[in-house]
Motif scaffolding. Structure first.
Motif, PDB file in Angstrom:
ATOM      1  N   ASN A 209      74.869  26.203 -55.783  1.00 49.68           N
ATOM      2  CA  ASN A 209      74.774  27.025 -54.572  1.00 49.68           C
ATOM      3  C   ASN A 209      75.721  26.476 -53.513  1.00 49.68           C
ATOM      4  O   ASN A 209      76.369  25.436 -53.717  1.00 49.68           O
ATOM      5  CB  ASN A 209      73.325  27.108 -54.068  1.00 49.68           C
ATOM      6  CG  ASN A 209      72.698  25.753 -53.800  1.00 49.68           C
ATOM      7  OD1 ASN A 209      73.406  24.767 -53.549  1.00 49.68           O
ATOM      8  ND2 ASN A 209      71.375  25.691 -53.835  1.00 49.68           N
ATOM      9  N   GLY A 210      75.841  27.188 -52.403  1.00 49.78           N
ATOM     10  CA  GLY A 210      76.723  26.753 -51.333  1.00 49.78           C
ATOM     11  C   GLY A 210      78.159  26.636 -51.799  1.00 49.78           C
ATOM     12  O   GLY A 210      78.702  27.548 -52.433  1.00 49.78           O
ATOM     13  N   ALA A 211      78.773  25.488 -51.504  1.00 45.86           N
ATOM     14  CA  ALA A 211      80.174  25.270 -51.887  1.00 45.86           C
ATOM     15  C   ALA A 211      80.363  25.241 -53.394  1.00 45.86           C
ATOM     16  O   ALA A 211      81.490  25.400 -53.886  1.00 45.86           O
ATOM     17  CB  ALA A 211      80.668  23.960 -51.271  1.00 45.86           C
ATOM     18  N   ASN A 212      79.273  25.056 -54.145  1.00 42.62           N
ATOM     19  CA  ASN A 212      79.356  24.982 -55.606  1.00 42.62           C
ATOM     20  C   ASN A 212      78.791  26.227 -56.280  1.00 42.62           C
ATOM     21  O   ASN A 212      78.367  26.176 -57.433  1.00 42.62           O
ATOM     22  CB  ASN A 212      78.612  23.742 -56.090  1.00 42.62           C
ATOM     23  CG  ASN A 212      79.236  22.461 -55.603  1.00 42.62           C
ATOM     24  OD1 ASN A 212      80.382  22.159 -55.916  1.00 42.62           O
ATOM     25  ND2 ASN A 212      78.492  21.705 -54.805  1.00 42.62           N
ATOM     26  N   GLN A 213      78.818  27.357 -55.562  1.00 45.52           N
ATOM     27  CA  GLN A 213      78.245  28.574 -56.118  1.00 45.52           C
ATOM     28  C   GLN A 213      78.978  29.073 -57.360  1.00 45.52           C
ATOM     29  O   GLN A 213      78.432  29.859 -58.143  1.00 45.52           O
ATOM     30  CB  GLN A 213      78.214  29.672 -55.057  1.00 45.52           C
ATOM     31  CG  GLN A 213      79.577  30.075 -54.484  1.00 45.52           C
ATOM     32  CD  GLN A 213      80.280  31.162 -55.274  1.00 45.52           C
ATOM     33  OE1 GLN A 213      79.628  32.083 -55.771  1.00 45.52           O
ATOM     34  NE2 GLN A 213      81.610  31.070 -55.389  1.00 45.52           N
TER      35      GLN A 213
END
Length: 848
Positions: A209-213
């Motif tokens: 999620n977030g920057a690693n979505q």
């Protein structure tokens, strides 16, 4: 435009190869050549690598008179050629010697060849040489004159100073005669043939999620020798960005079912069979071992993200439920089992989902299935599973999306709306039961979720409770769906539905864009390949030895004495096919007993592998609550399969496929509350052996195993026998092997050997041979016995995953041949070499 783009993208879809030839080294296994190949072993390359050996009669007579060597297509046993050796002079010797083969002093080697001796004496020599090339010693075997092809072999321990060995095909100085030679092989007595099955299929998987979505975290399962590996997959590049091996400190993990990404982006893994949790911070070089989630539990079966970085998890063996808080660590929720209705057997918290809005968890427990709504604020628990599904043993997945609970159970995805009444009670409404599905659904978007139905992508609309098919095939099994904003916004605008799939023992990505219909299936590049734990071994009608792997399935093929240069990887793996629990061959066909669902497939090795056609399904018993095929036999134009019940169920079954009518008969509970784990056909009667063990997590109701007789023509059980009493009075709980020997039935029950005479319906012999092999609660499989034509005085067997042994038929004396490292399962090739599992992942050969 959308349709055109869809067609263009489909051109990039990888066509799924049915036969996978594995390449590249596997973790933990260095390349090695187990087989010692004889150059041009079947004379298809003229006499390449062979050196003529002649005695020129001290130079007195130089006329060969027609003697010599000739590659011939007249007759052969391998390929299309053999070598014809003609000796017309009784004063001169003729021979062909192979190139030098690496050998070591103190090791016993065996040389084999096929010979068609038409006249005279045909000799096979096994020769040992020093490093300097001096002949040290040799063994000689003489083939009989039969006019037909027959095997001949010579064996001997290599003497001190041995550096090389060679095989010599020979006609001695005083002999005259003619012989054809073919298929020359050389091996040591014990040979590690290495990895046979394995792959890069994912199990537990979660999206970042977030920057690693755009990242997907997935674990490729391990085995007793190789640790599981987490792969970090880049959805944009469709490749593995990095791989991280799970740590071995503490109790070693075998694999991972459970994964979740917390709200703070931390990735958590729940492992088996050590019951531990692992934490991964994206970008880190290693995982952190957090310890056991609940002391004494061996599996963390599922994880779900909670609020504020917390995660919730469910366990096995005692159906625990826990919370992990990064600030305070683990805390158990409720008792064990977390939910214990009277009279129900609950040992799994198999799947769970979390509703962050209402602070509620949904827990799929079993083996007697319940779906428990747990209110974290009040601690109130309610079983919300509709009564129609209460007889199903266990749900496979639970997800909470779009204010609905999606539970995968019994081949359905059941959609439930849950409402809390003013008095605090819970009302459940079943809105849909979607058939033909695999377990997972996607996160909700625009009022619906996506799922797989009948192998194709489909969308379920929550408001209307309707399913709309999308004509895109998704092979294999989806491990997790997610929504990703891809870098390629031209072809995949906005959010794209991405699925991580286990397909053909490989890791695949599916991409589907709802805006323009763009669709793509792609194999993930760089996935770690891990050897599979061998789960079954069988000899094929084509002379090959076949294997399958625990969990990953697949059908591995080993061609005797034709191994390649790297036995740290499989040579041939046929897929897709689920875990094969039993392999047998009859009448030119290979029969494969497949778990789950108690299925029997027929495979013709002479034809191309083509799933759905070859192998073809003959029997399916999931509708009879069967799960694990443990025995296969053939007779009277019928094939028979013995199975265990599904999880939580006691009765096993005998299933019969009749080739004359093309029909299947399933005799469920043919022996009361027992599974059928051994079968043998003898003189018109089928005999079966049972175990008191039922499906997983069932509690035996019986105390002793039974031998039964079945009439295939009448289709009825005709007799049932108890084993003779043991000296201690202990009742034996599993008859794990039956084999016809000279008109009688030989078998093993735990560590006891018995002989049953069908003519008198009596046990004429029973004696304990392995005191350390015992199964108080029954077992699914154990002993294997085989007979080989070249040694009619003995049987060979394995037992207890401990011993490879020889059993003399006259004296009943047992000689242990191998015990270090264990020995399990057994099959023989057409030359009488024996194949068994050792060290979990390796196929071994014993030659004598």
């Amino acid at each position: 435009m959308a349709n055109k783009l869809n067609q263009v993208l489909k051109l990039g879809i990888l066509i799924f190869a049915a036969t996978v030839i594995m390449a590249g080294s596997l973790p933990g296994h260095s390349a090695r050549a187990a087989d010692i190949p004889t150059t041009d072993f079947s004379f298809e390359q003229d006499l390449n690598g062979w050196m003529p050996v002649t005695d020129k009669d001290n130079g007195n007579d130089q006329d060969d008179r027609g003697s010599g060597f000739q590659v011939s297509s007249d007759s052969s046993t391998d390929g299309t050629h053999s070598v014809k050796m003609t000796d017309t002079k009784n004063s001169r010797a003729y021979g062909l010697e192979s190139g030098k083969l690496s050998a070591a002093a103190g090791t016993t080697y065996i040389a084999y060849a096929d010979v068609k001796s038409l006249s005279g004496e045909s000799e096979l020599h096994l020769r040992y040489y020093s490093d300097a090339g001096s002949l040290l010693d040799e063994a000689v075997a003489v083939a009989p004159v039969t006019g037909a092809w027959s095997p001949v072999q010579a064996s001997m321990e290599a003497p001190a100073g041995t550096a090389y060995a060679a095989v010599l095909l020979y006609s001695d100085k005083i002999n005259t005669g003619t012989a054809y030679w073919d298929r020359v092989r050389f091996t040591s007595s014990f040979t590690d043939l290495g990895v046979q099955v394995g792959g890069a299929a994912p199990l537990g998987s979660t999206f970042g999620n977030g920057a690693n979505q755009d990242k997907i975290y997935s674990v490729v399962t391990g085995n007793a020798n190789d640790l599981p590996v987490m792969q970090v997959i880049d959805a944009d590049t469709e490749s593995v960005a990095t791989s991280v091996t799970l740590p071995a400190d503490g109790a070693r993990p075998t694999g991972v079912w459970a994964t979740a990404t917390a709200t703070d982006g931390t990735v958590y893994l729940g492992a088996y069979t050590n019951g531990r949790m692992y934490k991964y911070v994206p970008g880190a070089a290693a995982l952190t071992d957090l310890g056991q989630a609940i002391p004494g539990e061996s599996y963390v079966y599922d994880l779900a993200a909670g609020r504020d970085g917390k995660v919730y998890g469910g366990t096995y063996n005692h159906a625990g439920f826990f919370q992990y808080d990064p600030a305070s660590g683990f805390s158990q929720i409720g008792g064990m089992p977390v939910y214990a209705p009277p009279g129900r057997n609950i040992s799994y918290t198999r799947a769970l989902a979390y509703d962050a809005v209402h602070d509620v968890s949904y827990l799929a427990v079993g083996a007697n299935a319940s779906l428990v709504r747990y209110d974290h604020a009040t601690g109130q628990m309610s079983d919300i599973l509709p009564a129609a599904y209460s007889n199903i043993t266990l749900a496979g997945a639970v997800e909470y999306e779009g204010d609905r609970v999606f539970v995968s159970i019994g081949g359905y995805i059941v959609v439930l709306r849950v409402d809390v009444q003013p008095d605090g009670s819970v009302k459940t409404t079943e809105e849909a039961a979607i058939t033909g599905t695999t377990p997972r659904v996607s996160p909700a978007r625009n009022g619906g979720v996506y799922l797989i139905q009948s192998g194709k992508l489909a969308r379920y609309d929550i408001a209307s409770a309707t399913v709309t098919p999308i004509e895109e095939t998704v092979p294999g099994r989806v491990q997790r769906f997610g929504w990703v904003t891809l870098e390629d916004q031209g072809d995949f605008p906005g959010e794209t539905l991405v699925a991580l799939c286990s397909t053909n023992n490989e890791t695949y990505l599916m991409k589907y864009n709802p805006q323009n219909g763009a669709f793509r299936m792609a194999r993930v590049e760089g996935s770690p390949r891990i050897p599979g734990a061998i789960n079954s071994i069988g000899a094929g009608p084509d002379g090959s030895i076949y294997t399958s792997a625990y969990l990953t399935g697949g059908l591995g093929r080993y061609i005797p004495f034709a191994g390649d240069a790297n036995d740290g990887q499989p040579e041939y793996v046929f897929a897709p096919i689920n875990q094969i629990d039993k392999i047998e061959s009859f009448n030119g066909k290979l029969y494969l007993g497949v778990y789950p669902g108690g299925q029997l497939y027929e495979y013709d090795p002479s034809q191309a592998w083509s799933p759905g056609t070859n192998p073809k399904l003959l029997i399916g018993t999931s509708g009879y609550d069967q799960d694990r095929p443990k025995a296969i036999a053939y007779g009277d134009n019928r094939v028979f399969m013995g199975t265990t019940g599904k999880t939580g169920a006691l009765p096993g079954a005998l299933s019969v496929y009749d080739y004359a009518t093309g029909t299947t008969t399933v005799h469920k509970n043919i022996v009361t509350d027992q599974s059928i784990i051994s079968l043998a056909y003898l003189d018109g009667t089928l005999y079966g052996g049972t175990t008191i063990r039922g499906g997983l997590e069932s509690v035996p109701s019986q105390t002793e195993a039974k031998l039964f007789a079945y009439d295939p023509v009448a289709g009825v059980k005709t007799a049932e026998y108890s084993l003779p009493p043991t000296p201690s009075g202990k009742k034996l709980t599993a008859i794990t092997e039956l084999i016809p020997v000279d008109g009688k039935l030989w078998g093993f029950a735990e560590g006891y050997l018995f002989v049953f005479d069908p003519a008198t319906a009596e046990f004429e012999y029973m004696e304990e041979k392995f005191a350390d092999v015992t199964y108080p609660g029954g077992t699914y499989r154990d002993a294997d016995l085989v007979s080989v034509a070249k040694d009619p005085e003995n049987l060979y067997g394995t037992i207890g995953n401990k011993y490879l042994f020889k059993l003399n038929k006259a004296s009943k004396e047992v000689t242990v041949l191998q015990s270090a490292g264990g020995a399990d399962m057994l099959a023989a090739d057409k030359d009488g070499n024996l194949y068994y599992r050792k060290d979990d992942t390796s196929l071994w050969r014993y030659s004598f």
